[in-house]
Design an enzyme around this catalytic site. Structure first.
Site, PDB file in Angstrom:
ATOM      1  N   GLN A   1       0.830  -1.208   0.000  1.00 26.42           N
ATOM      2  CA  GLN A   1       0.000   0.000   0.000  1.00 26.42           C
ATOM      3  C   GLN A   1       0.860   1.250   0.000  1.00 26.42           C
ATOM      4  OE1 GLN A   1      -2.407   0.380   3.555  1.00 26.42           O
ATOM      5  NE2 GLN A   1      -3.914   1.628   2.531  1.00 26.42           N
ATOM      6  N   GLY A   2       0.703   2.099  -1.013  1.00 29.41           N
ATOM      7  CA  GLY A   2       1.457   3.334  -1.116  1.00 29.41           C
ATOM      8  C   GLY A   2       0.614   4.539  -0.749  1.00 29.41           C
ATOM      9  N   TYR A   3       0.362   4.702   0.552  1.00 24.79           N
ATOM     10  CA  TYR A   3      -0.429   5.830   1.039  1.00 24.79           C
ATOM     11  C   TYR A   3       0.457   6.837   1.783  1.00 24.79           C
ATOM     12  CZ  TYR A   3      -5.222   4.118   0.144  1.00 24.79           C
ATOM     13  OH  TYR A   3      -6.399   3.722  -0.440  1.00 24.79           O
ATOM     14  N   SER A   4       1.001   6.410   2.942  1.00 25.22           N
ATOM     15  CA  SER A   4       1.723   7.333   3.821  1.00 25.22           C
ATOM     16  C   SER A   4       2.989   7.880   3.168  1.00 25.22           C
ATOM     17  CB  SER A   4       2.095   6.634   5.127  1.00 25.22           C
ATOM     18  OG  SER A   4       0.941   6.284   5.860  1.00 25.22           O
TER      19      SER A   4
ATOM     20  N   SER B   1       4.184  -1.576   4.313  1.00 27.66           N
ATOM     21  CA  SER B   1       4.295  -2.930   4.853  1.00 27.66           C
ATOM     22  C   SER B   1       4.613  -3.945   3.771  1.00 27.66           C
ATOM     23  CB  SER B   1       2.992  -3.332   5.550  1.00 27.66           C
ATOM     24  OG  SER B   1       2.711  -2.474   6.633  1.00 27.66           O
TER      25      SER B   1
ATOM     26  N   GLU C   1     -11.009  -1.851   5.368  1.00 24.89           N
ATOM     27  CA  GLU C   1      -9.874  -2.217   6.210  1.00 24.89           C
ATOM     28  C   GLU C   1     -10.306  -2.819   7.540  1.00 24.89           C
ATOM     29  OE1 GLU C   1      -5.548  -0.353   7.372  1.00 24.89           O
ATOM     30  OE2 GLU C   1      -7.209   1.018   6.986  1.00 24.89           O
TER      31      GLU C   1
ATOM     32  N   SER D   1      -3.379   7.757  13.395  1.00 28.52           N
ATOM     33  CA  SER D   1      -2.980   7.960  14.785  1.00 28.52           C
ATOM     34  C   SER D   1      -4.177   8.303  15.659  1.00 28.52           C
ATOM     35  CB  SER D   1      -1.942   9.079  14.878  1.00 28.52           C
ATOM     36  OG  SER D   1      -2.535  10.327  14.558  1.00 28.52           O
TER      37      SER D   1
ATOM     38  N   GLU E   1      -4.575  10.880  17.466  1.00 29.25           N
ATOM     39  CA  GLU E   1      -4.937  12.287  17.302  1.00 29.25           C
ATOM     40  C   GLU E   1      -5.846  12.482  16.087  1.00 29.25           C
ATOM     41  OE1 GLU E   1      -1.362  11.878  19.734  1.00 29.25           O
ATOM     42  OE2 GLU E   1      -1.916  11.101  17.769  1.00 29.25           O
TER      43      GLU E   1
END
Length: 400
Positions: A131-134, A166, A249, A376, A378
């Site tokens: 997965q190429g998100y962050s 990951s 997810e 997160s 937050e």
């Protein structure tokens, strides 16, 4: 959701339990328990062979429609499978991102050509995905993505960086959220691209964690290419696809996750019995509370799945996903802390040189990240405050 009374479901539970008992033997017997918290890169090739064995016997893509290579099982039966899989201490599967996330996303948003190209390979576990998100500047804030892609003839050209990817070192493909409209900001102008990893323009660098493992990676794109038709949804409209994927997810696999949590908790209790820590009334109270809280999590998850099965969207609109993430991640982190207290002074030294951790040390160290990855604490609280409670948006800095 009642998992106890339907005769057909109980027969299915017996079928799953019997099959796992029969097949987690011989060459696969040693895989029990592998790939747990902080060890997702452990014995990867052996777990891949097990996952492909599952596929050959029809135990992958259980909830996918039959016309797309799945079994079309009910939500009840999917939950039962995940429960029995976790109870059997079967190894963590290597195909989660393809089977549970990308596959359903392609079924919902992909073209027929994309479905025919990718779904059979995902179901057979012959192609793995990451997965190429962050990104370094867009972790939980996905709308701040800076990776760019532009059309060059019949190909997209991608430049940028992803992080916390990951198992990228084992994957053949990566799904990437990239900015494809120059000058666009936030969630506008993003596209959802399918990119092959084995090419000169993609570099993978492992991130070694404090557990000693390296399941996460940095991924650099420098003129990486993918065909023009490897876009899911319309150009510039990838935000909706990306959010749709995140909706898949937190599905039925969360029940299996909680069974795994229960097994970890029981291991901590057994250690407390063995070393006398259970005599401490404070620790005893914390362990009892952990067990009660875990049952509350399970019942809440079943309630959410029942809403989903009934066609209600109240769970999503009511912030159930954010609530669940906050609850399970903090519960798991507290369990790691309790495990260290139960272990006592022995928790301060490694199991063996140079850096071999025991299961409780690995649990403690990896669970520190639970409240960060996947959104997160937050960010989850902001989602609940702004989108559910209607509170004013968090003020943004001026940069001055």
């Amino acid at each position: 959701m009642d998992l106890t009374h339907a005769v057909a479901d109980q027969e299915f539970r017996h079928q799953v339990r019997s099959w796992l008992e029969e097949n987690l033997s011989g060459e696969f017997a040693a895989l029990r328990g592998l790939g747990g918290s902080g060890r997702d890169d452990e014995a990867h090739d052996e777990r891949l062979a097990w996952n492909q064995h599952l596929a050959k016997h029809g135990w992958t893509c259980l909830g996918w429609p039959e016309e797309h290579g799945g079994r079309g099982l009910s939500l009840h039966q999917q939950v039962i499978f995940h429960e029995e899989y976790a109870r059997a201490n079967a190894p963590t599967r290597v195909n989660h991102l393809g089977e549970e996330l990308l596959g359903p996303t392609l079924i919902a948003f992909g073209t027929e050509e994309q479905k025919q190209r990718f779904l059979p390979q995902i179901a057979a576990v012959t192609e793995l995905w990451c997965q190429g998100y962050s990104e370094p500047g867009a972790g939980s804030d996905l709308a701040n993505v800076a990776t760019k892609a532009r059309l060059d003839g019949d190909e997209w050209v991608i430049d940028g960086q992803k992080v916390w990817t990951s198992l990228a070192q084992f994957a053949q493909w990566i799904f990437v959220v990239a900015r494809t409209e120059a000058g666009s900001t936030r969630h506008n102008g993003l596209s959802f691209l399918l990119v092959p990893i084995d090419q000169p323009g993609v570099e993978i660098r492992p991130i070694v964690q404090n557990t000693g493992g390296a399941e996460f990676n940095e991924v650099y794109f420098t003129g990486a290419r993918t065909k023009a038709d490897m876009i899911v949804g319309e150009p510039g409209k990838g935000w909706g696809v990306a959010m749709g994927l995140l909706g898949f997810e937190r599905g039925v696999s969360t029940i299996g996750q909680q069974v795994g949590f229960a097994r970890e908790l029981e291991s901590v209790v057994e250690l407390a019995r063995a070393n006398g820590a259970l005599a401490d009334p404070v620790l005893r109270d914390r362990l009892a509370k952990a067990r009660a809280d875990l049952e509350v999590m399970r019942q809440n998850a079943l309630r959410g799945l029942a809403d989903l099965e009934g066609g209600s969207d109240s769970a999503a609109g009511g912030g159930a996903g954010s609530i669940a993430k906050l609850v399970w991640s903090n519960w798991h982190r507290r369990l790691g802390e309790i495990a260290m207290e139960v272990a006592g002074s022995g928790s301060l030294t490694v199991k063996a040189a140079p850096y071999e951790l025991d299961e409780f040390q690995a649990l403690f160290l990896f669970s520190r990240a639970d409240t960060i990855y996947g959104g997160s604490d937050e960010v989850q609280k902001n989602i609940l405050a702004e989108r559910v409670l209607g509170l004013p948006r968090e003020p943004k800095g001026t940069g001055k």
